[in-house]
Design a protein around this motif. Structure first.
Motif, PDB file in Angstrom:
ATOM      1  N   VAL A  43       0.846  -1.195   0.000  1.00  0.00           N
ATOM      2  CA  VAL A  43       0.000   0.000   0.000  1.00  0.00           C
ATOM      3  C   VAL A  43       0.886   1.251   0.000  1.00  0.00           C
ATOM      4  O   VAL A  43       0.662   2.190  -0.776  1.00  0.00           O
ATOM      5  CB  VAL A  43      -0.976  -0.006   1.207  1.00  0.00           C
ATOM      6  N   TYR A  47       1.303   4.092  -2.991  1.00  0.00           N
ATOM      7  CA  TYR A  47       1.160   5.546  -2.762  1.00  0.00           C
ATOM      8  C   TYR A  47       2.333   6.299  -3.368  1.00  0.00           C
ATOM      9  O   TYR A  47       2.162   7.310  -4.044  1.00  0.00           O
ATOM     10  CB  TYR A  47       1.107   5.863  -1.263  1.00  0.00           C
ATOM     11  N   ILE A  91      -6.639   4.065   1.184  1.00  0.00           N
ATOM     12  CA  ILE A  91      -6.323   4.032   2.614  1.00  0.00           C
ATOM     13  C   ILE A  91      -7.126   2.933   3.319  1.00  0.00           C
ATOM     14  O   ILE A  91      -6.654   2.295   4.243  1.00  0.00           O
ATOM     15  CB  ILE A  91      -6.592   5.429   3.264  1.00  0.00           C
ATOM     16  N   LEU A  94      -6.047  -0.796   4.058  1.00  0.00           N
ATOM     17  CA  LEU A  94      -5.292  -1.113   5.276  1.00  0.00           C
ATOM     18  C   LEU A  94      -6.202  -1.471   6.448  1.00  0.00           C
ATOM     19  O   LEU A  94      -5.782  -2.146   7.386  1.00  0.00           O
ATOM     20  CB  LEU A  94      -4.420   0.080   5.667  1.00  0.00           C
ATOM     21  N   PHE A 102      -1.454  -5.529  13.128  1.00  0.00           N
ATOM     22  CA  PHE A 102      -0.524  -4.423  12.878  1.00  0.00           C
ATOM     23  C   PHE A 102       0.489  -4.317  14.025  1.00  0.00           C
ATOM     24  O   PHE A 102       1.695  -4.151  13.798  1.00  0.00           O
ATOM     25  CB  PHE A 102      -1.309  -3.115  12.715  1.00  0.00           C
ATOM     26  N   PHE A 120       5.393  13.218  -0.572  1.00  0.00           N
ATOM     27  CA  PHE A 120       4.207  13.859  -0.002  1.00  0.00           C
ATOM     28  C   PHE A 120       4.533  15.329   0.280  1.00  0.00           C
ATOM     29  O   PHE A 120       3.756  16.228  -0.039  1.00  0.00           O
ATOM     30  CB  PHE A 120       3.812  13.130   1.293  1.00  0.00           C
ATOM     31  N   GLU A 124       3.061  18.906  -1.315  1.00  0.00           N
ATOM     32  CA  GLU A 124       2.610  20.049  -0.497  1.00  0.00           C
ATOM     33  C   GLU A 124       3.346  21.324  -0.927  1.00  0.00           C
ATOM     34  O   GLU A 124       2.718  22.357  -1.178  1.00  0.00           O
ATOM     35  CB  GLU A 124       2.887  19.788   0.988  1.00  0.00           C
ATOM     36  N   ARG A 226      -6.272  13.411   4.161  1.00  0.00           N
ATOM     37  CA  ARG A 226      -5.825  13.633   5.548  1.00  0.00           C
ATOM     38  C   ARG A 226      -6.878  13.113   6.527  1.00  0.00           C
ATOM     39  O   ARG A 226      -6.545  12.431   7.499  1.00  0.00           O
ATOM     40  CB  ARG A 226      -5.610  15.132   5.810  1.00  0.00           C
ATOM     41  N   MET A 232      -8.353   6.199   9.916  1.00  0.00           N
ATOM     42  CA  MET A 232      -7.759   4.867   9.832  1.00  0.00           C
ATOM     43  C   MET A 232      -6.718   4.685  10.942  1.00  0.00           C
ATOM     44  O   MET A 232      -6.668   3.647  11.596  1.00  0.00           O
ATOM     45  CB  MET A 232      -7.127   4.696   8.437  1.00  0.00           C
ATOM     46  N   VAL A 233      -5.909   5.741  11.192  1.00  0.00           N
ATOM     47  CA  VAL A 233      -4.873   5.651  12.233  1.00  0.00           C
ATOM     48  C   VAL A 233      -5.528   5.447  13.601  1.00  0.00           C
ATOM     49  O   VAL A 233      -5.125   4.576  14.380  1.00  0.00           O
ATOM     50  CB  VAL A 233      -3.989   6.935  12.240  1.00  0.00           C
ATOM     51  N   SER A 246       5.641  11.590  16.946  1.00  0.00           N
ATOM     52  CA  SER A 246       4.657  12.646  17.238  1.00  0.00           C
ATOM     53  C   SER A 246       3.608  12.098  18.196  1.00  0.00           C
ATOM     54  O   SER A 246       3.583  10.909  18.507  1.00  0.00           O
ATOM     55  CB  SER A 246       3.972  13.120  15.955  1.00  0.00           C
ATOM     56  N   GLY A 248       0.797  11.426  17.501  1.00  0.00           N
ATOM     57  CA  GLY A 248      -0.133  10.549  16.770  1.00  0.00           C
ATOM     58  C   GLY A 248      -1.329  11.341  16.274  1.00  0.00           C
ATOM     59  O   GLY A 248      -1.178  12.406  15.686  1.00  0.00           O
ATOM     60  N   TYR A 251      -1.375  15.086  16.773  1.00  0.00           N
ATOM     61  CA  TYR A 251      -0.618  15.869  15.794  1.00  0.00           C
ATOM     62  C   TYR A 251      -1.383  15.929  14.463  1.00  0.00           C
ATOM     63  O   TYR A 251      -1.546  16.994  13.858  1.00  0.00           O
ATOM     64  CB  TYR A 251       0.788  15.262  15.569  1.00  0.00           C
ATOM     65  N   LEU A 252      -1.851  14.783  14.008  1.00  0.00           N
ATOM     66  CA  LEU A 252      -2.492  14.732  12.678  1.00  0.00           C
ATOM     67  C   LEU A 252      -3.697  15.676  12.585  1.00  0.00           C
ATOM     68  O   LEU A 252      -3.929  16.289  11.545  1.00  0.00           O
ATOM     69  CB  LEU A 252      -2.892  13.298  12.334  1.00  0.00           C
ATOM     70  N   THR A 255      -3.215  19.122  11.273  1.00  0.00           N
ATOM     71  CA  THR A 255      -2.935  19.319   9.837  1.00  0.00           C
ATOM     72  C   THR A 255      -4.232  19.442   9.015  1.00  0.00           C
ATOM     73  O   THR A 255      -4.188  19.758   7.830  1.00  0.00           O
ATOM     74  CB  THR A 255      -2.115  18.131   9.255  1.00  0.00           C
TER      75      THR A 255
END
Ligand code: HEM
Length: 284
Positions: A43, A47, A91, A94, A102, A120, A124, A226, A232-233, A246, A248, A251-252, A255
């Motif tokens: 995966v 990407y 995405i 996964l 995992f 990536f 940006e 995003r 998913m995370v 980070s 996790g 942090y995301l 963004t």
């Protein structure tokens, strides 16, 4: 076996696409090999291949805009958007991996993280979101640093878009990097006003309108990626810290509001059917 081709066998599918090399690029870290690690690598590699194609199209779109070839640029951006639609859906493949599967190989990934995806960051930067702070993260990677430095000093899709609007008679200044906050704000407002002008007069400015719509979609689908990535995370590891170090998902989430073309979004707020007539706060 003897054939008629001497030392030059004819081109084949596998040879042309270097399939042998391609399917040997998935080096698993888990021992014994964990069944799901192949999916995880595949995966991510898929990407990166699509990121490469997006950069190829971005560079073409930037070049077309500099030559004022708006329909050609719009076409390239529309292709990027179609790829991004696929990337948003990809995405979810996964998510067929259970969280416990995992975790079985996650620790071995430390301290590697998607945060370090060079391509990536290139997308940006070249779309309009340049962040000098990111460069420091790549200081030990000469290859990535070189590419990111080049993108940092190169034109962005956003710059080229506003230059097109300038050539077509609109006031859409790009504030210089040394400009103070007040100058930056003024330039931003003028660019927003120019976007508003395109939205209002979409028939007269159909080429520019089609371009702004394609740019909006690029922004929208990148942002949707995003959101889907965060969900998913969270589903996979909850609020655990990231392998990149980070917080996790904490942090995301910071963004999520990032935009390549904030003026295009903001212009919608001021859109008014009375635009251009007295009574509209944004009227010229
Ligand atoms: C099980 C799968 C995944 C998990 C658990 C995961 C987790 C994370 C976490 C926690 C971060 C924050 C940085 C850190 O501390 O590591 C991150 C960032 C990132 N990940 Fe993933 N990720 C996964 C799959 C992917 C995939 C398939 C991609 C596709 C390229 C990807 C690309 C990125 C990117 C580009 C960032 C940086 C985002 C930004 O800074 O705006 N990740 N990931």
């Amino acid at each position: 076996m003897a054939n008629n081709y001497g030392d030059n066998p004819p081109l084949s599918y596998n040879k042309y696409l270097r399939v042998q090399d391609l399917i040997n690029l998935q080096d698993l870290l888990s021992t014994p090999a964990h069944h799901d690690e192949l999916l995880f690598i595949t995966v991510h590699q898929a990407y990166e291949l699509w990121f490469k194609q997006i950069l190829h199209e971005l560079d073409a779109a930037i070049q077309f805009l500099e030559e004022d070839r708006v329909p050609a640029a719009t076409r390239a951006i529309k292709r990027i958007v179609e790829i991004e639609k696929l990337l948003v859906n990809q995405i979810h493949i996964l998510e067929t991996m259970t969280p416990i599967s995992f975790l079985a190989f996650r620790d071995q990934l430390n301290p590697a993280s998607g945060f370090q995806s060079m391509q990536f960051r290139e997308i940006e930067f070249s779309s309009g979101l340049k962040d000098k702070g990111i460069l420091g993260e790549f200081s030990s990677d000469e290859f990535a640093s070189g590419r990111l430095q080049a993108r940092m000093s190169g034109p962005t899709l956003a710059d080229c878009f506003y230059r097109v609007l300038q050539r077509r008679g609109l006031t859409a200044p790009l504030a210089s990097v040394d400009a103070d906050t007040a100058q930056q704000k003024k330039a931003y407002e003028e660019r927003t006003r120019a976007a508003l002008e395109v939205l209002t007069h979409f028939e007269e400015r159909y080429e520019e309108f089609q371009l702004t719509e394609a740019l909006m979609e690029h922004d929208e689908y990148f942002s949707l990626w995003r959101s889907h990535h965060i969900k998913m995370v969270e589903r996979m590891v909850g609020a655990k810290r990231g392998t990149g170090g980070s917080e996790g998902i904490g942090y995301l989430k910071t963004t999520l509001d990032k935009k390549f073309f904030p003026e295009l979004w903001e212009a919608r707020t001021y859109l008014d059917i009375n635009h251009g007539k007295s009574g509209c706060p944004f009227a010229h």
